[in-house]
Design an enzyme around this catalytic site. Structure first.
Site, PDB file in Angstrom:
ATOM      1  N   THR A   1      16.250 -21.254   5.409  1.00  0.00           N
ATOM      2  CA  THR A   1      15.087 -20.756   6.122  1.00  0.00           C
ATOM      3  C   THR A   1      15.192 -21.304   7.542  1.00  0.00           C
ATOM      4  OG1 THR A   1      12.671 -20.693   6.226  1.00  0.00           O
ATOM      5  CG2 THR A   1      13.661 -22.662   5.267  1.00  0.00           C
TER       6      THR A   1
ATOM      7  N   ASP B   1       8.155 -22.374   9.765  1.00  0.00           N
ATOM      8  CA  ASP B   1       8.710 -21.206   9.095  1.00  0.00           C
ATOM      9  C   ASP B   1       8.465 -19.913   9.855  1.00  0.00           C
ATOM     10  OD1 ASP B   1      10.298 -21.421   6.888  1.00  0.00           O
ATOM     11  OD2 ASP B   1       8.703 -21.254   5.413  1.00  0.00           O
TER      12      ASP B   1
ATOM     13  N   TRP C   1       5.940 -12.558   4.944  1.00  0.00           N
ATOM     14  CA  TRP C   1       6.213 -13.731   5.750  1.00  0.00           C
ATOM     15  C   TRP C   1       5.199 -13.977   6.850  1.00  0.00           C
ATOM     16  CZ3 TRP C   1       6.437 -11.461  10.402  1.00  0.00           C
ATOM     17  CH2 TRP C   1       7.012 -10.175  10.502  1.00  0.00           C
TER      18      TRP C   1
ATOM     19  N   LYS D   1       7.033 -14.777  -5.932  1.00  0.00           N
ATOM     20  CA  LYS D   1       8.233 -14.681  -5.105  1.00  0.00           C
ATOM     21  C   LYS D   1       7.775 -14.621  -3.645  1.00  0.00           C
ATOM     22  CE  LYS D   1      10.765 -12.323  -2.924  1.00  0.00           C
ATOM     23  NZ  LYS D   1      11.253 -12.455  -1.484  1.00  0.00           N
TER      24      LYS D   1
ATOM     25  N   GLU E   1      -1.052  -4.055  -1.057  1.00  0.00           N
ATOM     26  CA  GLU E   1      -1.614  -4.158   0.285  1.00  0.00           C
ATOM     27  C   GLU E   1      -0.459  -3.950   1.236  1.00  0.00           C
ATOM     28  OE1 GLU E   1      -2.192  -5.096   3.753  1.00  0.00           O
ATOM     29  OE2 GLU E   1      -2.379  -7.194   3.148  1.00  0.00           O
TER      30      GLU E   1
ATOM     31  N   GLY F   1       1.130  -1.419   4.834  1.00  0.00           N
ATOM     32  CA  GLY F   1       1.106  -1.468   6.288  1.00  0.00           C
ATOM     33  C   GLY F   1      -0.120  -0.851   6.918  1.00  0.00           C
TER      34      GLY F   1
ATOM     35  N   CYS G   1      -0.760  -6.862   9.567  1.00  0.00           N
ATOM     36  CA  CYS G   1      -0.866  -5.487   9.076  1.00  0.00           C
ATOM     37  C   CYS G   1      -2.129  -4.809   9.573  1.00  0.00           C
ATOM     38  CB  CYS G   1      -0.807  -5.464   7.556  1.00  0.00           C
ATOM     39  SG  CYS G   1      -2.048  -6.517   6.760  1.00  0.00           S
TER      40      CYS G   1
ATOM     41  N   GLU H   1       4.450   1.627  12.268  1.00  0.00           N
ATOM     42  CA  GLU H   1       4.057   0.216  12.340  1.00  0.00           C
ATOM     43  C   GLU H   1       5.184  -0.599  12.972  1.00  0.00           C
ATOM     44  OE1 GLU H   1       1.746  -2.886   9.507  1.00  0.00           O
ATOM     45  OE2 GLU H   1       3.506  -1.949   8.632  1.00  0.00           O
TER      46      GLU H   1
ATOM     47  N   LYS I   1      -4.853   5.644   1.993  1.00  0.00           N
ATOM     48  CA  LYS I   1      -3.582   6.356   2.230  1.00  0.00           C
ATOM     49  C   LYS I   1      -2.387   5.423   1.973  1.00  0.00           C
ATOM     50  CE  LYS I   1      -5.026   7.840   6.371  1.00  0.00           C
ATOM     51  NZ  LYS I   1      -5.149   8.599   7.639  1.00  0.00           N
TER      52      LYS I   1
ATOM     53  N   GLY J   1      -2.133   1.328   0.856  1.00  0.00           N
ATOM     54  CA  GLY J   1      -2.142   0.643  -0.427  1.00  0.00           C
ATOM     55  C   GLY J   1      -3.252   1.048  -1.360  1.00  0.00           C
TER      56      GLY J   1
END
Length: 508
Positions: A46, A114, A172, A196, A270, A272, A304, A405, A476, A479
């Site tokens: 990372t 991070d 992220w 994950k 959930e 974009g 988002c 996006e 739409k 999500g």
């Protein structure tokens, strides 16, 4: 943790911060209540987006590790955790949150390293994430079934039961906040979790798992770092995962939904957004410009729900653009570990390349770059993924920069002349996550909020941030399902109806 020593050069700050991070924990996969390496023995780095140096290596988990995590999770569901009452789960989660709050500084440092977000912002986000876990720990005590008065000769009632093992995949951009949105209600409802985290930002998820030792029973919370097509796909398509919750881009959401469909697994998605902020002619233009600038620059535009499309009435367009440019240019770009920094780098080279490709595309499409868009050099920032926040004007809503996006600090300004045109422009994208409306007319605000196709509407102040108890989710391609709300807890349970006959003339 003491952070006062982060006051030297950028390179020295981040060398010291990486050392501090490495000293905090093992940062291995967390399965069945303990740290372990990936079954394959493979790892990946990372990386620190400020200087593009590796922070540390974490296990590269794959299907074998996910299988082990799911098995451990089911053992927990079938054992101690499955026997807990809501009150017991509430106390356990409260204890965990208390421990996590004691480690707030280190969690904020990991989040900042991070993702590249300013340390002060990371601290606020960690606090907000823990608030969400605490919220679900509190309200789970009040959840229960209901009695149905359907007949005199029967007692009919419902039970809410956990699914069992829930698979969660997080992005992220807000690692700990979005993790908390999922694990808070999932655990409070009595499920065990296999998480994950995004490969770009797994550190806080791994650390909070380590800090659950001795509090959460073994197997209740499992973290399998790795890549989407390996660990992520193994989680979302696993036949023994009974509920999936995913946050990420819409195309990946399609793949998640498809994988879950093979096992008839319910999903929360959930995805974009390309959120509009509609500025009507009676709006407080200064406030509207400040709001839009804050939304598109916070977290370097990697949100988002960022209002990346300003749809502005032609009568106030020039004033709005002037003030918007001033606000955007007022940010201090620099080292996220420095106190005065308000704008950090993008999260990775891939994101940097993507944003720059859209900056080039916007000019090619005929929009005018009013400010920003350049690389940031000097002051020790040359090696990081920095780009100046940008504002495009003279744009049309069918341009790709207004339809797709970008997930970066790029604002597009489109003008309108009538109410009907404003609503048409606002809705003329594939997404419907969030939107904003700027007007001093209360009736107009309510009318526009009803007509815009989005899951969240902000009036005048575009917070772009959710609070505990307020539903968050999209229309739409943004999500399905809602997070953050009280009803979210219910979405991590299944309803069972029980029918018991009642004898009309019982014999004593």
């Amino acid at each position: 943790m003491q952070l006062e020593h982060y006051n030297d050069s950028v390179q020295e700050n981040h060398r010291q911060a990486r050392e501090d991070a490495r000293a905090l924990g093992a940062f291995e996969a967390w399965i069945d209540g303990g740290s372990r390496a990936a079954a394959s023995g493979e790892t990946f780095d990372t990386r620190d987006p400020v200087v593009d140096d590796p922070i540390l290596s974490v296990p590269r988990c794959d299907e074998a590790d996910v299988d082990a995590a799911v098995e451990a999770a089911w053992d927990a569901c079938d054992g101690e955790w499955g026997q807990t009452t809501p009150e017991e789960r509430s106390r356990t989660l409260q204890e965990w949150v208390s421990v996590l709050r004691d480690h707030l500084d280190e969690l904020a440092l990991l989040e900042s390293l991070d993702t590249g977000k300013p340390l002060a912002y990371a601290e606020g986000e960690v606090t907000k994430g823990l608030d969400f876990i605490e919220y679900y720990a509190n309200i789970c005590r009040a959840e229960g079934g209901k009695q149905i008065a359907a007949a005199n000769d029967a007692h009919i009632y419902t039970r809410r039961e956990p699914y069992g093992v829930v698979g969660c995949v997080t992005p992220w951009n807000y690692p700990l906040v979005l993790t908390s949105w999922k694990i808070g209600p999932a655990l409070a409802a009595g499920n065990a979790v296999v998480l994950k985290p995004a490969e770009q930002s797994p550190l806080t998820a791994l650390r909070i798992a380590e800090l659950s030792e001795g509090i959460l029973p073994d197997g209740v919370f499992n973290v399998v770092p790795g890549f989407g097509d390996e660990a992520g796909a193994s989680v979302t398509g696993h036949p023994d995962v009974r509920k999936v919750s995913f946050t990420g881009e819409d195309v990946t959401g399609e793949a998640v939904m498809s994988a879950a469909a093979e096992n008839i697994t319910p999903v929360t998605l959930e995805l974009g957004g390309k959120s509009p902020f509609v500025v009507f002619p009676d709006a407080d233009v200064e406030q509207a410009a400040e709001t839009v600038a804050g939304s598109i620059t916070y977290n370097t535009g990697q949100s988002c729900d960022a209002c990346s499309r300003a749809i502005v009435h032609e009568d106030v367009r020039d004033e709005f653009v002037e003030r918007l440019v001033e606000e955007v240019e007022s940010h201090t770009i620099g080292d996220p570990l420095a106190e005065d920094t308000t704008f950090g780098p993008l999260v990775s080279r891939a994101q940097y390349d993507k944003v720059n490709s859209y900056l080039k595309l916007g000019v090619e499409e005929g929009a005018t770059l009013a400010t920003g868009g350049g690389s940031v050099e000097g002051e020790g920032l040359d090696g990081g993924w920095f780009v100046e926040p940008a504002v495009f004007v003279d744009a049309e809503n069918d341009m790709r920069i207004a339809q797709e996006e970008i997930f970066g600090p790029v604002e597009t300004v489109v003008t309108f002349s009538t109410y009907e045109e404003a609503i048409e422009l606002a809705n003329d994208v594939p997404f419907g996550l969030a939107a904003g409306v700027a007007t001093e007319n209360g009736s107009l605000a309510h009318r526009a909020a009803a007509d815009i196709d989005a899951g969240s509407i902000w009036v005048n102040k575009y917070y772009g941030r959710t609070v505990t108890g307020s539903p968050f989710g999209g229309f739409k391609r943004s999500g399905m399902g809602r997070e953050c709300a009280r009803d979210t807890l219910t979405s991590y349970t299944q309803e069972k109806t029980v029918h018991v006959p009642i004898e009309q003339d019982p014999t004593l």
